[in-house]
Design an enzyme around this catalytic site. Structure first.
Site, PDB file in Angstrom:
ATOM      1  N   MET A  26      56.635  28.500  -9.706  1.00 19.20           N
ATOM      2  CA  MET A  26      55.754  27.829 -10.653  1.00 19.20           C
ATOM      3  C   MET A  26      55.601  26.380 -10.211  1.00 19.20           C
ATOM      4  O   MET A  26      56.575  25.614 -10.195  1.00 19.20           O
ATOM      5  CB  MET A  26      56.306  27.909 -12.077  1.00 19.20           C
ATOM      6  CG  MET A  26      56.314  29.313 -12.646  1.00 19.20           C
ATOM      7  SD  MET A  26      56.532  29.334 -14.439  1.00 19.20           S
ATOM      8  CE  MET A  26      54.981  28.660 -15.018  1.00 19.20           C
ATOM      9  N   CYS A  65      47.260  32.436  -7.088  1.00 19.68           N
ATOM     10  CA  CYS A  65      46.948  31.204  -7.818  1.00 19.68           C
ATOM     11  C   CYS A  65      45.449  31.135  -8.120  1.00 19.68           C
ATOM     12  O   CYS A  65      44.620  31.145  -7.211  1.00 19.68           O
ATOM     13  CB  CYS A  65      47.364  29.984  -7.017  1.00 19.68           C
ATOM     14  SG  CYS A  65      47.014  28.422  -7.869  1.00 19.68           S
ATOM     15  N   LYS A 108      52.306  37.712  -2.860  1.00 24.65           N
ATOM     16  CA  LYS A 108      52.207  37.706  -4.324  1.00 24.65           C
ATOM     17  C   LYS A 108      50.731  37.651  -4.681  1.00 24.65           C
ATOM     18  O   LYS A 108      50.004  36.762  -4.237  1.00 24.65           O
ATOM     19  CB  LYS A 108      52.944  36.520  -4.939  1.00 24.65           C
ATOM     20  CG  LYS A 108      53.005  36.587  -6.463  1.00 24.65           C
ATOM     21  CD  LYS A 108      53.885  35.485  -7.035  1.00 24.65           C
ATOM     22  CE  LYS A 108      54.122  35.697  -8.538  1.00 24.65           C
ATOM     23  NZ  LYS A 108      52.907  35.522  -9.338  1.00 24.65           N
TER      24      LYS A 108
END
Length: 372
Positions: free
Chosen positions: A17, A101, A140
């Protein structure tokens, strides 16, 4: 479980994060147990290759965080491969690629979640990286760019074929950001279709939720916002997985965590030096891993960080404020603590108000589950 040749001792991991899961925070979570993998904040491949100071800070990690995955972002296969080689040179166990993102300043540069819009190109990035390094390359991603482009299953298969050693899927689209609910049915479907480990992410703020997601069929669970609210969530999940009641977290535990976080931050972004208002930093040889000096600055240059200054103290205060916005959620009178932290102007004031708040709290807090 193994990712490539890397043994992962627990299926629970700290999700990256930006601006939050720094090395100090990750170390404290790791010390409480239950954490099988640590992933850094995302790091710019461009910044790594060019040796930009702030980027190098994000890539730092310490030996006690292992196994460690450094997450990088970018869209150029050649630069991503070069950045992966730098990560490997730092001694990291895994290099992870951010394809999740949704922030415009990342996505507009053909990086982050926007890579999902070009699956062939995304796969070429992974292929270039997998050929350039020996450590595992992981990805990811999200469910897709938006509801009309939900291609996570297709892309997951493509990156597996390109050489990815594991995949993590957040069950929301980029367009959703953090609104709505994560689609864990999609995550479980992807886990069934791939031969490499699949981690799931999204909507895990209680240890029971983490366990429920794990039992849905994924190999591991990445926890982001949940671990900011409750840094013990991974060890509590491990308790439940082992058939134990999740450990109770006392006000003293919560106070100590914040105070230790401040202490660790005081030694961040500082190198051992003399003449400052604080003692020099003394760390065991090999404890902290940084980008090799020659790679970052060129031959004949040395990496240097100034002694503690008022600006550094302000940086620490701001870091605690950022964590406090999550850490105080669910606490009795947590909004009072949050307001006090946001009003504090010095480290001494921060320490005093944290100690005072938790010393006047109830004698014990049951597992954070009851407070969320």
């Amino acid at each position: 479980m193994k990712i490539g040749s890397v043994n992962i001792p627990s299926p629970f991991a700290i999700a990256p994060m930006a601006g939050m899961t720094d090395t100090a925070f990750r170390r404290l979570v790791k010390r409480h147990g239950g954490c099988g993998l640590v992933v850094t904040e995302m790091v710019s491949s461009e910044g790594l290759v060019r040796g930009i100071d702030r980027t190098l800070d994000y890539a730092e990690y310490t030996e006690e965080e292992r196994p460690i995955s450094i997450q990088i972002f970018g869209g150029d296969p050649e630069k991503m491969a070069a950045a992966a080689q730098i990560v490997e040179g730092m001694g990291a166990d895994i290099v992870d690629v951010n394809m999740g993102c949704p922030v415009p300043k990342i996505a507009k540069h053909n990086a982050g979640c926007s890579l999902m819009r070009e699956p062939d190109h995304a796969a070429s990035v992974i292929e270039a990286m997998a050929k350039a390094v020996k450590i595992p390359v992981t990805v990811k991603m999200r469910a897709g760019w938006n509801d009309t482009e939900r291609n996570a299953l297709t892309l997951a298969k493509m990156v597996e074929d390109a050489g990815a050693a594991a995949v993590a899927v957040h069950g929301r689209t980029g367009a959703q950001s953090y609104s709505g609910a994560a689609d864990w049915n999609l995550v479980a479907q992807i886990a069934q279709c791939l031969t490499i480990p699949v981690f799931g992410s999204g909507d895990c703020v209680e240890p029971e939720q983490v366990i429920g997601r794990l039992r849905a069929g994924v190999e591991g669970v990445l926890v982001g916002r949940g671990v900011l609210r409750n840094p013990w969530i991974l060890t509590q999940a491990a308790d439940i997985a082992a058939g134990r009641a999740p450990r109770e977290i006392t006000p003293a535990n919560r106070s100590r965590f914040l105070l230790e976080y401040i202490d660790l931050l005081m030694n961040e972004r500082v190198r051992a030096c003399s003449g400052g208002p604080y003692p020099p930093v003394h760390e065991p040889e090999g404890f902290r891993h940084t980008v090799p000096v020659v790679q970052a600055y060129g031959s004949g240059h040395t990496a240097f960080r100034p002694a503690h200054t008022k600006n550094h103290d302000r940086w620490v205060v701001n870091k605690v404020r950022a964590l406090g916005s999550w850490y105080t959620k669910g606490l009795d009178k947590g909004s009072h603590l949050r307001t006090a932290i946001n009003s504090a102007e010095s480290l001494d004031e921060l320490r005093d108000l944290i100690s005072s708040f938790f010393s006047s709290a109830v004698p014990s807090l049951s597992s954070m589950t009851s407070m969320m």
